[in-house]
Design a protein around this motif. Structure first.
Motif, PDB file in Angstrom:
ATOM      1  N   SER A   1       0.839  -1.204   0.000  1.00  0.00           N
ATOM      2  CA  SER A   1       0.000   0.000   0.000  1.00  0.00           C
ATOM      3  C   SER A   1       0.878   1.260   0.000  1.00  0.00           C
ATOM      4  CB  SER A   1      -0.961  -0.049   1.185  1.00  0.00           C
ATOM      5  OG  SER A   1      -0.923   1.135   1.927  1.00  0.00           O
ATOM      6  N   VAL A   2       2.002   1.193   0.732  1.00  0.00           N
ATOM      7  CA  VAL A   2       2.940   2.321   0.726  1.00  0.00           C
ATOM      8  C   VAL A   2       3.482   2.524  -0.689  1.00  0.00           C
ATOM      9  CG1 VAL A   2       5.166   3.137   1.584  1.00  0.00           C
ATOM     10  CG2 VAL A   2       3.585   1.983   3.137  1.00  0.00           C
ATOM     11  N   VAL A   3       3.915   1.413  -1.318  1.00  0.00           N
ATOM     12  CA  VAL A   3       4.475   1.494  -2.675  1.00  0.00           C
ATOM     13  C   VAL A   3       3.426   2.030  -3.648  1.00  0.00           C
ATOM     14  CG1 VAL A   3       5.428   0.154  -4.581  1.00  0.00           C
ATOM     15  CG2 VAL A   3       6.094  -0.381  -2.229  1.00  0.00           C
ATOM     16  N   GLU A   4       2.211   1.529  -3.519  1.00  0.00           N
ATOM     17  CA  GLU A   4       1.143   1.924  -4.433  1.00  0.00           C
ATOM     18  C   GLU A   4       0.875   3.435  -4.325  1.00  0.00           C
ATOM     19  OE1 GLU A   4      -0.963   1.662  -7.472  1.00  0.00           O
ATOM     20  OE2 GLU A   4       0.138  -0.092  -6.746  1.00  0.00           O
TER      21      GLU A   4
ATOM     22  N   ALA B   1       6.763  -0.595 -10.516  1.00  0.00           N
ATOM     23  CA  ALA B   1       6.719  -1.151  -9.163  1.00  0.00           C
ATOM     24  C   ALA B   1       6.615  -2.664  -9.248  1.00  0.00           C
ATOM     25  CB  ALA B   1       5.535  -0.573  -8.396  1.00  0.00           C
ATOM     26  N   GLU B   2       7.543  -3.338  -8.580  1.00  0.00           N
ATOM     27  CA  GLU B   2       7.472  -4.797  -8.486  1.00  0.00           C
ATOM     28  C   GLU B   2       7.173  -5.129  -7.039  1.00  0.00           C
ATOM     29  OE1 GLU B   2      11.268  -6.001  -9.954  1.00  0.00           O
ATOM     30  OE2 GLU B   2      10.892  -5.121 -11.924  1.00  0.00           O
ATOM     31  N   VAL B   3       5.914  -5.478  -6.795  1.00  0.00           N
ATOM     32  CA  VAL B   3       5.458  -5.615  -5.417  1.00  0.00           C
ATOM     33  C   VAL B   3       4.865  -6.990  -5.194  1.00  0.00           C
ATOM     34  CG1 VAL B   3       4.297  -4.309  -3.621  1.00  0.00           C
ATOM     35  CG2 VAL B   3       4.562  -3.309  -5.877  1.00  0.00           C
ATOM     36  N   GLU B   4       5.145  -7.570  -4.056  1.00  0.00           N
ATOM     37  CA  GLU B   4       4.438  -8.775  -3.647  1.00  0.00           C
ATOM     38  C   GLU B   4       3.101  -8.345  -3.075  1.00  0.00           C
ATOM     39  OE1 GLU B   4       6.478 -11.200  -0.789  1.00  0.00           O
ATOM     40  OE2 GLU B   4       8.348 -11.128  -1.941  1.00  0.00           O
ATOM     41  N   THR B   5       1.997  -8.878  -3.627  1.00  0.00           N
ATOM     42  CA  THR B   5       0.705  -8.587  -3.010  1.00  0.00           C
ATOM     43  C   THR B   5       0.071  -9.886  -2.550  1.00  0.00           C
ATOM     44  OG1 THR B   5      -0.005  -8.412  -5.301  1.00  0.00           O
ATOM     45  CG2 THR B   5      -0.084  -6.394  -3.985  1.00  0.00           C
ATOM     46  N   PRO B   6      -0.499  -9.986  -1.401  1.00  0.00           N
ATOM     47  CA  PRO B   6      -0.521  -8.933  -0.388  1.00  0.00           C
ATOM     48  C   PRO B   6       0.863  -8.666   0.186  1.00  0.00           C
ATOM     49  CG  PRO B   6      -1.396 -10.958   0.547  1.00  0.00           C
ATOM     50  CD  PRO B   6      -1.121 -11.235  -0.909  1.00  0.00           C
ATOM     51  N   GLY B   7       1.733  -9.676   0.242  1.00  0.00           N
ATOM     52  CA  GLY B   7       3.101  -9.446   0.700  1.00  0.00           C
ATOM     53  C   GLY B   7       3.177  -9.076   2.159  1.00  0.00           C
TER      54      GLY B   7
ATOM     55  N   ARG C   1      12.811   1.838 -10.662  1.00  0.00           N
ATOM     56  CA  ARG C   1      12.157   0.602 -10.256  1.00  0.00           C
ATOM     57  C   ARG C   1      11.983   0.584  -8.738  1.00  0.00           C
ATOM     58  NH1 ARG C   1      12.050  -3.485 -13.806  1.00  0.00           N
ATOM     59  NH2 ARG C   1      13.669  -2.470 -15.025  1.00  0.00           N
ATOM     60  N   ILE C   2      10.735   0.388  -8.295  1.00  0.00           N
ATOM     61  CA  ILE C   2      10.486   0.219  -6.858  1.00  0.00           C
ATOM     62  C   ILE C   2      10.214  -1.251  -6.618  1.00  0.00           C
ATOM     63  CG2 ILE C   2       9.135   0.995  -4.862  1.00  0.00           C
ATOM     64  CD1 ILE C   2       7.985   3.217  -6.590  1.00  0.00           C
ATOM     65  N   GLN C   3      10.930  -1.848  -5.678  1.00  0.00           N
ATOM     66  CA  GLN C   3      10.689  -3.255  -5.367  1.00  0.00           C
ATOM     67  C   GLN C   3      10.406  -3.412  -3.886  1.00  0.00           C
ATOM     68  OE1 GLN C   3      14.509  -4.049  -7.082  1.00  0.00           O
ATOM     69  NE2 GLN C   3      13.661  -5.692  -8.364  1.00  0.00           N
TER      70      GLN C   3
ATOM     71  N   PRO D   1      14.639 -13.315   1.758  1.00  0.00           N
ATOM     72  CA  PRO D   1      14.822 -14.726   2.135  1.00  0.00           C
ATOM     73  C   PRO D   1      15.537 -14.853   3.487  1.00  0.00           C
ATOM     74  CG  PRO D   1      15.976 -14.208   0.054  1.00  0.00           C
ATOM     75  CD  PRO D   1      15.214 -12.993   0.448  1.00  0.00           C
ATOM     76  N   GLU D   2      16.418 -13.889   3.790  1.00  0.00           N
ATOM     77  CA  GLU D   2      17.158 -13.937   5.059  1.00  0.00           C
ATOM     78  C   GLU D   2      16.299 -13.482   6.234  1.00  0.00           C
ATOM     79  OE1 GLU D   2      17.702 -12.241   2.276  1.00  0.00           O
ATOM     80  OE2 GLU D   2      19.800 -11.605   2.097  1.00  0.00           O
ATOM     81  N   GLY D   3      15.036 -13.107   5.977  1.00  0.00           N
ATOM     82  CA  GLY D   3      14.176 -12.588   7.041  1.00  0.00           C
ATOM     83  C   GLY D   3      14.036 -11.092   6.923  1.00  0.00           C
ATOM     84  N   GLY D   4      12.944 -10.570   7.451  1.00  0.00           N
ATOM     85  CA  GLY D   4      12.696  -9.139   7.337  1.00  0.00           C
ATOM     86  C   GLY D   4      12.131  -8.788   5.967  1.00  0.00           C
ATOM     87  N   VAL D   5      11.912  -7.494   5.751  1.00  0.00           N
ATOM     88  CA  VAL D   5      11.371  -7.077   4.463  1.00  0.00           C
ATOM     89  C   VAL D   5      12.314  -6.086   3.799  1.00  0.00           C
ATOM     90  CG1 VAL D   5       9.028  -7.407   5.291  1.00  0.00           C
ATOM     91  CG2 VAL D   5      10.048  -5.130   5.376  1.00  0.00           C
ATOM     92  N   ARG D   6      12.089  -5.893   2.519  1.00  0.00           N
ATOM     93  CA  ARG D   6      12.974  -5.045   1.737  1.00  0.00           C
ATOM     94  C   ARG D   6      12.143  -4.053   0.932  1.00  0.00           C
ATOM     95  NH1 ARG D   6      15.325  -7.793  -3.429  1.00  0.00           N
ATOM     96  NH2 ARG D   6      13.099  -7.641  -3.760  1.00  0.00           N
ATOM     97  N   LEU D   7      12.665  -2.843   0.846  1.00  0.00           N
ATOM     98  CA  LEU D   7      12.038  -1.804   0.044  1.00  0.00           C
ATOM     99  C   LEU D   7      13.201  -1.199  -0.739  1.00  0.00           C
ATOM    100  CD1 LEU D   7       9.163  -0.653  -0.053  1.00  0.00           C
ATOM    101  CD2 LEU D   7       9.807   0.961   1.704  1.00  0.00           C
ATOM    102  N   ALA D   8      13.180  -1.335  -2.074  1.00  0.00           N
ATOM    103  CA  ALA D   8      14.342  -0.885  -2.832  1.00  0.00           C
ATOM    104  C   ALA D   8      13.922   0.020  -3.979  1.00  0.00           C
ATOM    105  CB  ALA D   8      15.112  -2.086  -3.376  1.00  0.00           C
ATOM    106  N   VAL D   9      14.751   1.025  -4.262  1.00  0.00           N
ATOM    107  CA  VAL D   9      14.512   1.922  -5.390  1.00  0.00           C
ATOM    108  C   VAL D   9      15.788   1.983  -6.220  1.00  0.00           C
ATOM    109  CG1 VAL D   9      13.963   4.268  -6.108  1.00  0.00           C
ATOM    110  CG2 VAL D   9      12.846   3.290  -4.096  1.00  0.00           C
TER     111      VAL D   9
END
Lengths: 237, 352
Positions: free
Chosen positions: B208-211, B230-236, B268-270, B275-283
Motif C-alpha cells: 500500500s505504501v508502494v502503491e 513497481a514490483e510488489v508482492e501482493t498482499p506481501g 524501479r520500486i521493489q 529470504p534472510e528474514g525481514g522485508v525489503r524496500l528498494a529503489v
C-alpha cells in the motif's frame, strides 16, 4: 473577491504578542475585508471579549501572561462558542491534539502562508454559519461540478484525471485567491510538502491543467503567483 | 574531599576489625592452651607466662595485620580515585576522555568504570549530534538569508517600478519557502532522533505504501520521460510503523531517483520479504550511479554528490535513513560505484 460572501460575520479578535506579526496580520485581514481587534496579552483578550464576542478568534499560544490553551479552556467553559484558530511555533503532535481538545477549531503552525490563514478563517466562518458551498463552482466560463466531478470550459466537457480534478476543485474553492503549494500537497496528496518532495509533481499537474483548460482559450484562468502558489481567477484587469 | 574521607574511614575500620579479630583469636587460643597445660600443675606463673606470650603474639601480629589492611584499602580505593579523577576531567569539558579499564582487574570497579564509560559515550554522542545539528543548521540557513538580505538591499537602493518590487518580493517568498522547509526537516530529524514514536506504530502493508508513492510520482515521471515501475508482492509482508513516515521515506527515494534518471530511463520500486528474514524496500534508478567515496556521505546532512541537481538542501536521504532507523531497520546504497544507484531499505517484518 466578488464571490466572497460570509455575510456580516466579519469581526476578528487576533491575540498575538509579537508586534510585527500582529500588525501584518491586522493589515492583511483588513485588506481581506475583516474588521480586526488586537490583543497582545490574555488579559487584553479578556477585556476585548467582554466588549462583545467576535466572529472568530486567532490565538497565539505563547503569550507573556500565560498559555493560550489554558485561556481557551476557560473561555470555552464560560460559554463562548466562536470558532478559534490557533497559531503556534510548537507543532509536536501531542500539542496539536491538546490544542484541539481544549476547544480550538483549527491549528496553524508558524511559519504559515497568509493565504492559508485566510482560507482557514473563511472555512471556519462558513462552517459557523453552516453555509455550504455550491456543488457547482463557476469561474468565468469554467464550470466545476464537484458532486459529479465534471468540468466544462465554455460549455465543452474537459477530461481530467482524478488528481487533476482535485487540484482544480481546490483552486476553485478558493477562487480569486492564491492557493499555496503546501495546501495543495496536504489537501490533494495528503503529504507534508516540506518533508516529502512534491514540487515536480505539483508542477506537472498544473501544466496538465493549463493544457486542458486554458489552451486555445482567449482568457487564461490558471495563474501562477510566484513565491505564493496558484490562483484560479479571470485574468486581472 | 568527601571521597578521601570515606576511603580513610574505611581504612581505619579495616585496621580495627583486623585488630579485634586477631586479638580475640589469639586470646582465646592462649587461654585455652594455658588452661589445658596449666591444669595438671596448676602453676600460676606458667599461666601468667601464657597470657604474656599471647599478648606478645598479638603485638607481633598487629604489624602485618595493619599492613595488610592498609594494602587492601589502597588496592580498593586507588582505581576509584582514578575513576573519580577521569570523571572530573570529563565533566570539565574533555568529552573524549574515558576511564582506562584495560589495566583493571576483573572486579566491581571495572564494571563500574565500564558502565560510566558507556554513559559518557551516550552523552558525548548526543552532544556531538546537537553540536553538528546547530552547526549544519546555521550554515544552511545562511544562504537563503543572505540571498533575501541582498535582494532587499539592492531593491531599496534606488527607486524601482512596481513590477520590479513585485519580482523582488516573489523571489524573497521563494527563498523563505526554502528556509521554512530546511527548518521543518531539521526539526523532524531531531524529533525522529528523540524517538518515542513506537507508541503510534500500526501494521502497514508494504504494497500500500508502494502503491501510494507510485501514484503520487507517476505523472512527474511521465513528464520527465522516465518509466516508473513497481514490483510488489501482493498482499506481501507488512511492517509495524507510521504510514506517513514510510511514504515520506519512499517518496524521498523515488524523487531522488527520478532526478538522477535520464530521459527514457527507468525507476524501479521493489518490495517484498527477504529470504534472510525481514522485508525489503528498494529503489533503483538508471542514472550514472554514486561513486564509492560518497556511499556513506550521502546519508549525512547537507551532503550532495557533485554534479547532481541542486535546489534540495541535501536532507532527503538523511531523513529517509533516520525514518528507516526509527522503524528498526536501515537504509543503504546497495551498489556504490556502479551505474544505476540502488537504495535498499531493510525493515523488520511485522510479527504475526
Amino acid at each position: 473577491m466578488k464571490e466572497e460572501s460570509t455575510k456580516g460575520v466579519r469581526e476578528l479578535l487576533v491575540v498575538e504578542d509579537d508586534l510585527r506579526v500582529a500588525e501584518s496580520l491586522e493589515r492583511g485581514l483588513r485588506e481581506a475585508g475583516f474588521s480586526v481587534r488586537l490583543a497582545a496579552r490574555l488579559s487584553e483578550a479578556d477585556h476585548q471579549l467582554a466588549q462583545g464576542t467576535p466572529s472568530l478568534v486567532v490565538l497565539d499560544l505563547n503569550l507573556p501572561d500565560g498559555d493560550g490553551r489554558t485561556w481557551l479552556r476557560r473561555v470555552r467553559r464560560e460559554g463562548h462558542r466562536m470558532p478559534v484558530v490557533i497559531l503556534t511555533a510548537r507543532d509536536t503532535l501531542p500539542e496539536r491534539v491538546a490544542g484541539l481538545e481544549e476547544g480550538a477549531d483549527d491549528y496553524l503552525t508558524k511559519p504559515f502562508a497568509f493565504a492559508e490563514l485566510l482560507a482557514r478563517i473563511r472555512a471556519r466562518l462558513r462552517a459557523a454559519i453552516a453555509q455550504a458551498d455550491d456543488d457547482v463552482l463557476r469561474v468565468g466560463d469554467l464550470e466545476i461540478d464537484r458532486l459529479r466531478r465534471l468540468v466544462r470550459r465554455a460549455g465543452k466537457p474537459v477530461e481530467l484525471t482524478a488528481r487533476e480534478f482535485d487540484v482544480l476543485a481546490l483552486l476553485a474553492q478558493w477562487r480569486g485567491q492564491p492557493v499555496s503549494r503546501d495546501l495543495l500537497a496536504r489537501e490533494v496528496w495528503k503529504v507534508n510538502r516540506r518533508l516529502t518532495p512534491l514540487d515536480n509533481v505539483i508542477d506537472v499537474h498544473l501544466s496538465h491543467l493549463r493544457e486542458k483548460i486554458d489552451r486555445d482559450q482567449p482568457g487564461k484562468l490558471i495563474q501562477t503567483v510566484r513565491g505564493v502558489g496558484f490562483r484560479l481567477a479571470e485574468e486581472n484587469p | 574531599m568527601s571521597f578521601k574521607f570515606r576511603s580513610r574511614t574505611f581504612l581505619y575500620l579495616l585496621v580495627l576489625l583486623g585488630l579485634f579479630v586477631g586479638s580475640q583469636a589469639l586470646t582465646y587460643t592462649a587461654v585455652e592452651y594455658a588452661h589445658r597445660v596449666a591444669n595438671p600443675y596448676e602453676s600460676f606463673r606458667e599461666g601468667i607466662e601464657e597470657v604474656l606470650q599471647a599478648t606478645g603474639l598479638t603485638v607481633l601480629l598487629l604489624v602485618p595485620l595493619t599492613a595488610a589492611a592498609w594494602w587492601i584499602a589502597r588496592r580498593i580505593t586507588r582505581p576509584l580515585h582514578a575513576v573519580a579523577a577521569t570523571a572530573k576531567r570529563i565533566r570539565g569539558g574533555r568529552w573524549n576522555e574515558r576511564i582506562e579499564t584495560t589495566t583493571m582487574p576483573d572486579d566491581e570497579t571495572k564494571v563500574l568504570a565500564e558502565t560510566l564509560n558507556a554513559a559518557f559515550d551516550g552523552y558525548a554522542g548526543a552532544l556531538r549530534r546537537l553540536e553538528r545539528f546547530s552547526g549544519d543548521a546555521a550554515h544552511q540557513l545562511r544562504t537563503p538569508i543572505a540571498a533575501m538580505r541582498n535582494l532587499g538591499e539592492v531593491s531599496l537602493s534606488r527607486a524601482r517600478t512596481a513590477e520590479e518590487y513585485r519580482e523582488a518580493l516573489e523571489t524573497m517568498l521563494g527563498e523563505l519557502d526554502r528556509l521554512t522547509r530546511i527548518v521543518e526537516q531539521l526539526l523532524q530529524l531531531s524529533r525522529l532522533e528523540a524517538g518515542a514514536l513506537k507508541a503510534r506504530f500500526a501494521p502497514i502493508p508494504l504494497w500500500s505504501v508502494v502503491e501510494q508513492v507510485k501514484q503520487i510520482y507517476q505523472p512527474a515521471a511521465e513528464a520527465r520521460g522516465v518509466k516508473l515501475v513497481a514490483e510488489v508482492e501482493t498482499p506481501g509482508p507488512a511492517v509495524a510503523g507510521i504510514e506517513e513516515l514510510l511514504i515520506q521515506l519512499l517518496g524521498n527515494l523515488v524523487d531522488n531517483a527520478l532526478r538522477h534518471s535520464p530521459d527514457g530511463g527507468t525507476v524501479r520500486i521493489q518490495s517484498g520479504a527477504r529470504p534472510e528474514g525481514g522485508v525489503r524496500l528498494a529503489v533503483t534508478d538508471s542514472g550514472p550511479g554514486i561513486p564509492d567515496e560518497f556511499a556513506q556521505k550521502i546519508f549525512e546532512r547537507f551532503e550532495q554528490v557533485p554534479g547532481g541537481e541542486t535546489g534540495t538542501a541535501g536532507l532527503g536521504l538523511p531523513l529517509a535513513a533516520q525514518i528507516a532507523a526509527v522503524h528498526g531497520g536501515e537504509l543503504k546504497l546497495a551498489n556504490p560505484g556502479q551505474p544505476g544507484a540502488r537504495f535498499e531499505c531493510r525493515l523488520p517484518a511485522l510479527a504475526r
